[in-house]
Design an enzyme around this catalytic site. Structure first.
Site: not given
Ligand code: F6P
Length: 341
Positions: A10, A103, A127, A274
């Protein structure tokens, strides 16, 4: 030396500042050459490579997203694997990789390093859940965005005398909820580390309302009520087979309304946290991590990632980065809890 950079998993505000910090330092100080792998490990496996020079990184530290693109691809799946990665590197004259990711990315990097591929990592988690680094870039920006949203929720909540529930990111840990909730003066903060009863949440909401306040409840997406076994998920699985989270705010809002009699609305902030321009703190942190990654490459610290400890950037083995989650300690939650209700 010719170095390939990738961003994987992400996205987080600050990715471009890491890229710029690394490329700028590598060219300026060490006379290195760079290429970018497009869309994370997918670009490595597919040999999807773009030039990455001073021109490409000009002015990008203030840009959100990543100029290289990202994906949640596992380099060991499909046509991937150690031989394929070696082949792509050899064909393109790439000596080492800087992998910027969370991770999953660092776990893959570790396996590849164990097989002799030269990789340095840069931790990325909006996070803030990697224990090897005190803070990760993107977290500060997410907290700022969430805090601003909550300030706005509070004025509309006040106008209507409503309880407002704000759902923020935080799959395993509640750092974004804790910090933004504290900054916005939330009346309850619900985090994955602390299962809580509906009764307790409603007590906090009612106490705030009785004092003439429009209650603000902040909930991390990974939070569970004490009656739930797992975090709320209704959107299937992501590319790593993990449940896609989101929706706990919408789930608890009607329960709060029904139990307290206070009209309640929920807002899920989601990916807004984000997106967009990284904060100044994140730009500086990300730039320093990018610069340190290059120093790590020069020193041959393969299988290590750069990390923030206090105000210093240090080098940490992947194992340490992957060992334990950076959860919110009880002391930090109990400190915030004094302000609830
Ligand atoms: O791991 C970071 C994160 O933003 C989490 O908080 C969230 O659950 C996930 O990524 C969302 O992922 P995606 O962008 O695949 O929807």
């Amino acid at each position: 030396m010719r170095i390939g950079i990738l961003t994987s998993g992400g996205d987080a505000p600050g990715l471009n500042a890491v890229i710029r910090g690394a490329v700028f330092t590598g060219i300026q100080v060490y006379n290195q050459e760079f290429v970018g792998f497009r869309n994370g490990w997918r670009g490595v496996v597919q040999g999807d490579i773009v030039p990455l020079g001073r021109h490409e990184v000009k002015g990008i530290s203030k840009q959100g997203g990543t100029i290289l693109g990202t994906s949640r691809t596992n380099p060991f799946e499909g046509i991937g694997g150690v031989d394929r990665v070696n082949e792509v590197m050899r064909t393109n004259g790439i000596d080492a990789i800087i992998a910027i990711g969370g991770e999953g990315t660092l776990a893959a990097a570790r396996r590849l390093t164990d097989a002799g591929i030269k990789i340095v990592g840069v931790p990325k988690t909006v996070d803030n859940d990697l224990s090897a680094t005190d803070y990760s870039f993107g977290f500060d920006t997410a907290v700022g965005i969430a805090t601003d949203a909550m300030d706005r929720l509070r004025t509309t909540g006040d106008a209507h005398d409503r309880c407002m529930v704000a759902e923020v990111m935080g799959r395993h840990v509640g750092w974004i909820a804790l910090h933004s909730g504290m900054a916005a003066g939330a009346h309850a903060i619900l985090i994955p580390e602390r299962k809580t009863s509906v009764e307790q949440i409603c007590d906090w909401v009612t106490a705030a309302h009785d004092r003439g306040r429009a209650p603000l409840v902040v909930v991390a997406e990974g939070f569970s009520l004490d009656s739930m076994d797992d975090a709320h998920s209704e959107r299937g699985l992501d590319a790593f087979g993990r449940p896609r989270l989101g929706g706990i705010g919408e789930m608890i809002a009607p329960i709060i309304e029904e139990r307290t009699g206070i009209e309640t609305r929920a807002t899920t902030l989601g990916h807004i946290q984000r997106g967009g321009t990284p904060s100044a703190f994140d730009r500086v942190l990300a730039t320093r991590l990018g610069m340190a990654a290059i120093n790590s490459v020069v020193e041959g610290n393969w299988g290590q990632m750069v990390a923030l400890r206090g105000t210093d950037i240090v080098h940490v083995p992947f194992e340490e980065a992957l060992g334990t989650l950076n959860t919110v300690p009880d002391s930090r939650y109990d400190e915030a809890r004094i302000l609830f209700g």
